[in-house]
Design an enzyme around this catalytic site. Structure first.
Site, PDB file in Angstrom:
ATOM      1  CE  LYS A   1      33.524 -17.073  46.167  1.00  0.00           C
ATOM      2  NZ  LYS A   1      32.184 -16.542  46.304  1.00  0.00           N
TER       3      LYS A   1
ATOM      4  CE1 TYR B   1      25.782  -6.439  -0.549  1.00  0.00           C
ATOM      5  CE2 TYR B   1      27.182  -4.762  -1.549  1.00  0.00           C
ATOM      6  CZ  TYR B   1      27.009  -5.809  -0.654  1.00  0.00           C
ATOM      7  OH  TYR B   1      28.055  -6.210   0.129  1.00  0.00           O
TER       8      TYR B   1
ATOM      9  CB  THR C   1       5.360 -13.639  42.250  1.00  0.00           C
ATOM     10  OG1 THR C   1       4.816 -13.337  43.536  1.00  0.00           O
ATOM     11  CG2 THR C   1       4.644 -14.853  41.679  1.00  0.00           C
ATOM     12  CG  HIS C   2       6.717  -9.401  43.146  1.00  0.00           C
ATOM     13  ND1 HIS C   2       6.556  -8.280  42.371  1.00  0.00           N
ATOM     14  CD2 HIS C   2       5.533 -10.061  43.108  1.00  0.00           C
ATOM     15  CE1 HIS C   2       5.321  -8.247  41.904  1.00  0.00           C
ATOM     16  NE2 HIS C   2       4.680  -9.312  42.329  1.00  0.00           N
TER      17      HIS C   2
ATOM     18  CD  GLN D   1      32.376  -7.098   3.369  1.00  0.00           C
ATOM     19  OE1 GLN D   1      32.395  -7.354   2.177  1.00  0.00           O
ATOM     20  NE2 GLN D   1      33.359  -6.472   3.969  1.00  0.00           N
TER      21      GLN D   1
ATOM     22  CD  GLU E   1      29.074 -15.833  38.408  1.00  0.00           C
ATOM     23  OE1 GLU E   1      29.294 -14.730  38.901  1.00  0.00           O
ATOM     24  OE2 GLU E   1      29.808 -16.825  38.607  1.00  0.00           O
TER      25      GLU E   1
ATOM     26  CG  ASN F   1      25.646  -6.963  -4.994  1.00  0.00           C
ATOM     27  OD1 ASN F   1      26.743  -7.112  -4.454  1.00  0.00           O
ATOM     28  ND2 ASN F   1      25.305  -5.839  -5.599  1.00  0.00           N
TER      29      ASN F   1
ATOM     30  CB  SER G   1      33.807  -9.826   4.412  1.00  0.00           C
ATOM     31  OG  SER G   1      33.615 -10.289   3.095  1.00  0.00           O
TER      32      SER G   1
ATOM     33  CB  SER H   1      38.120 -17.886  44.827  1.00  0.00           C
ATOM     34  OG  SER H   1      39.010 -16.905  45.304  1.00  0.00           O
TER      35      SER H   1
ATOM     36  CG  ASN I   1      32.952 -18.620  42.690  1.00  0.00           C
ATOM     37  OD1 ASN I   1      32.304 -18.524  43.732  1.00  0.00           O
ATOM     38  ND2 ASN I   1      34.167 -18.141  42.561  1.00  0.00           N
TER      39      ASN I   1
ATOM     40  CE  LYS J   1      29.077 -11.850   4.688  1.00  0.00           C
ATOM     41  NZ  LYS J   1      28.055 -10.918   4.168  1.00  0.00           N
TER      42      LYS J   1
HETATM   43  N1  ARG Z   1      31.460  -9.490   0.746  1.00  0.00           N
HETATM   44  C1  ARG Z   1      30.262  -8.875   0.268  1.00  0.00           C
HETATM   45  C2  ARG Z   1      29.140  -9.050   1.320  1.00  0.00           C
HETATM   46  O1  ARG Z   1      29.291  -9.847   2.161  1.00  0.00           O
HETATM   47  C3  ARG Z   1      29.827  -9.469  -1.012  1.00  0.00           C
HETATM   48  C4  ARG Z   1      29.122  -8.551  -1.936  1.00  0.00           C
HETATM   49  C5  ARG Z   1      29.964  -7.430  -2.353  1.00  0.00           C
HETATM   50  N2  ARG Z   1      29.425  -6.766  -3.485  1.00  0.00           N
HETATM   51  C6  ARG Z   1      29.981  -5.666  -3.994  1.00  0.00           C
HETATM   52  N3  ARG Z   1      29.459  -5.197  -5.044  1.00  0.00           N
HETATM   53  N4  ARG Z   1      30.962  -5.077  -3.426  1.00  0.00           N
HETATM   54  O2  ARG Z   1      28.134  -8.383   1.276  1.00  0.00           O
END
Ligand code: ARG
Length: 462
Positions: A286, A320, A158-159, A325, A293, A113, A26, A280, A288, A328
Site C-alpha cells: 500500500k 457582552y 463533469t459528473h 468567550q 484524506e 469586554n 479561558s 498499511s 495511501n 476564540k
Molecule cells: N475571557 C473573556 C472573553 O474571552 C473576557 C471578558 C470577560 N468579561 C467579563 N465581564 N466576564 O470573553
C-alpha cells in the site's frame, strides 16, 4: 505559588468552587493573545497619560512591566494560573505583583469586554497576513506545476464522467482562481475588522475622558467603533473570518478529493510523492494518500467551527455575555486547521507528478471529442441541436462497434450527417481539440500560458 487574588474578591464571598474555576477559565485558549493584550494595554496606558489619568512615571513603570511580562511569556518563564481566568487578568495580576500601585491603575476606563474585542481583532489582522501568505505559496506551487504542463492533455470531468479534453495546466489553474477569491475574501475581512472597540468599556463607555482616537491610532486601527453596546458584543468579524476559513477548507477538500481519485490505480494519472504517503500495517503493497484524506476530513472541523460561532451568536442578549468567550475556540480552530492544510497542500503540490504517458494513452476513451465534433458541424452550417443529435447517434454507433470517432471512415460519417467532410479528422482526437479552443478562459494551451504569465506577475508582487 502565591494564591491568585481576584479583582472582585471584595464583592463575592468565599472561594469559587474548583469546578467553577476550571469551567470558566479561558486562559488555556486565550494565552496566545498575550502579545496583543500587551500592545493594547500599552496603548491604553499611554492614552491615560495623555489624559492625565495616570502620571508619566506610572506609565513608564506600566510599560516596562508589561514588556517584561511579554518576554517572560515568550521565553516560557511565566506561570499561568487558571484562577486568573483569562490572559487579561493574568497579565494585570502579574503587572501589579511587579510594579505595585501603578499597575492597579492600568484598568482605568477599561473592561475586559472592550479589551478582548480589541485583542482578537489585532490577532486576526496579523493572522490574515499569515494565511494570505500560505495561500500565495500554494498558488505559486500550482502555477509552477502548471507551467510544466501547458501542452499535455488530460480529460476534464463533469459528473466524474469524461467530458472534454483540457490541458493539465488549465486544471491546476482552476484551483489558483479559487484560492484567489479566498485571498480577496480574507483581505475584505481584514479591512472590515480594522476598528478599535477600546473605550467602549463594559457596555456603556466611561465617565472618564478616554481618548478613543488616540488608542486606535497607536494600534494602527484606522477607525473606532461608534456604539459601545454593539462594540462589546460584535463578533461578526469572527463569523466572517471562520466562514473564509471554511471556504478555503472547501476548496482544499475538492483538490484533495481529486488527487486521491487521480492517484488511485483506477485513474493512475497522478503520483503523490512517497514523503506524503503512508502505508498499511498489514498490506505491504500500500501507498495511501493519507495526508490528502486528512485535508478532506479536516474540512469538517472548520465547518464545525462555523456552526459553533453562529450558534454562539444566535439569540444572545444585547451587550457582552460570557458566551462570547467561546468565540476564540472556534476562531483558533478554524485558523489552525486551515493553516496546516494549506501548508500540506502546498507540499503535496510541489512534489507530485502527473503520469502524462498513462493519461495520454487513455485519452481515446470516453469520446472526449464529441462536443468538438458537434461544433464542427455548426461551423458547416448545421443547427446545434441537429448537430448534437447526429453526434449522439454517431457515439452510440461507435460504442456498438467498439470504435472511436476518429476510426470512422468518411462514408460512415455520411450516414449520420451530410455536412461532414474530409477535414473532420482535424477536429477529432483530444490533442487536436485543445489547440482549437478560442474562447477567453478556455482550457487550451494558449489560454493557460497567458494565465500562467498573469499569475507569475501577480504572485511575484505579493
Ligand atoms: N475571557 C473573556 C472573553 O474571552 C473576557 C471578558 C470577560 N468579561 C467579563 N465581564 N466576564 O470573553
Amino acid at each position: 505559588m502565591a494564591k491568585a487574588k481576584k479583582s472582585w474578591e471584595k464583592r463575592l464571598s468565599g472561594e469559587p468552587d474548583e469546578m467553577t474555576i476550571n469551567f470558566v477559565e479561558s486562559l488555556s485558549v486565550d494565552k496566545r493573545l498575550y502579545k496583543y493584550d500587551i500592545v493594547g494595554s500599552i496603548a491604553h496606558a499611554q492614552m491615560l497619560t495623555e489624559r492625565k489619568l495616570i502620571t508619566k512615571t506610572e506609565f513608564k513603570a506600566i510599560r516596562a512591566g508589561l514588556i517584561e511580562i511579554g518576554d517572560e511569556i515568550a521565553q516560557g518563564r511565566f506561570k499561568f494560573q487558571k484562577e486568573y481566568e483569562d490572559i487579561h487578568m493574568a497579565i494585570e495580576a502579574a503587572l501589579i505583583a511587579k510594579i505595585g500601585r501603578a499597575g492597579e491603575k492600568l484598568h482605568t476606563g477599561r473592561s475586559r469586554n472592550d479589551q478582548v474585542a480589541t485583542d482578537i481583532r489585532l490577532w486576526m489582522r496579523d493572522q490574515i497576513d499569515v494565511l494570505q501568505d500560505k495561500i500565495r505559496q500554494l498558488q505559486d506551487a500550482l502555477v509552477r506545476l502548471a507551467s510544466k504542463h501547458t501542452e499535455e492533455v488530460m480529460p476534464a470531468y463533469t459528473h466524474l464522467q469524461r467530458a472534454q479534453p483540457i490541458v493539465i495546466a488549465a486544471y491546476l489553474l482552476s484551483f489558483v482562481e479559487q484560492l484567489e477569491r479566498d485571498f480577496v475574501r480574507l483581505k475584505n475581512c481584514q479591512t472590515l475588522l480594522n476598528v478599535c472597540p477600546l473605550g467602549s468599556g463594559a457596555v456603556a463607555g466611561s465617565t472618564l475622558p478616554i481618548d478613543r482616537k488616540s488608542t486606535a491610532e497607536q494600534l494602527g486601527l484606522p477607525d473606532i467603533s461608534y456604539n459601545s453596546i454593539d462594540a462589546v458584543s460584535d463578533r461578526d468579524f469572527c463569523a466572517e473570518f471562520i466562514f473564509d476559513c471554511a471556504l478555503i477548507a472547501t476548496h482544499l477538500s475538492r483538490l484533495a478529493e481529486d488527487w486521491i481519485i487521480y492517484s488511485s490505480n483506477e485513474f493512475a494519472c497522478l503520483r503523490i510523492d512517497d514523503s506524503f504517503c503512508t502505508s498499511s500495517s498489514m498490506m505491504p503493497q500500500k501507498r495511501n494518500p493519507d495526508v490528502l484524506e486528512l485535508i478532506r476530513a479536516k474540512t469538517g472541523s472548520a465547518y464545525g467551527s462555523l456552526m459553533g460561532i453562529l450558534t454562539i451568536l444566535k439569540a444572545q442578549p444585547s451587550g457582552y455575555n460570557r458566551d462570547l468567550q467561546e468565540d476564540k475556540v472556534h476562531v483558533f480552530n478554524a485558523s489552525d486547521t486551515v493553516e496546516a492544510c494549506l501548508d500540506m497542500a502546498r507540499a503535496v503540490a510541489a512534489s507530485m507528478k502527473f503520469d502524462t504517458k498513462k493519461i495520454s494513452a487513455s485519452l481515446q476513451e470516453g469520446f472526449l471529442d464529441a462536443t468538438a465534433l458537434a461544433e464542427y458541424l455548426v461551423r458547416k452550417g448545421v443547427a446545434f441541436r441537429e448537430a448534437h443529435g447526429a453526434v449522439g447517434s454517431l457515439v452510440a454507433h461507435c460504442e456498438q462497434q467498439d470504435k472511436r470517432l476518429a476510426d470512422l471512415r468518411l462514408e460512415e460519417f455520411g450516414k449520420y450527417s451530410a455536412a461532414i467532410e474530409n477535414d473532420v479528422y482535424e477536429c477529432l482526437g483530444a490533442k487536436n481539440i485543445v489547440g482549437r479552443y478560442v474562447t477567453e478562459g478556455a482550457a487550451g494551451p494558449e489560454q493557460a500560458k497567458r494565465q500562467i504569465a498573469y499569475w507569475k506577475k501577480q504572485l511575484a508582487q505579493r
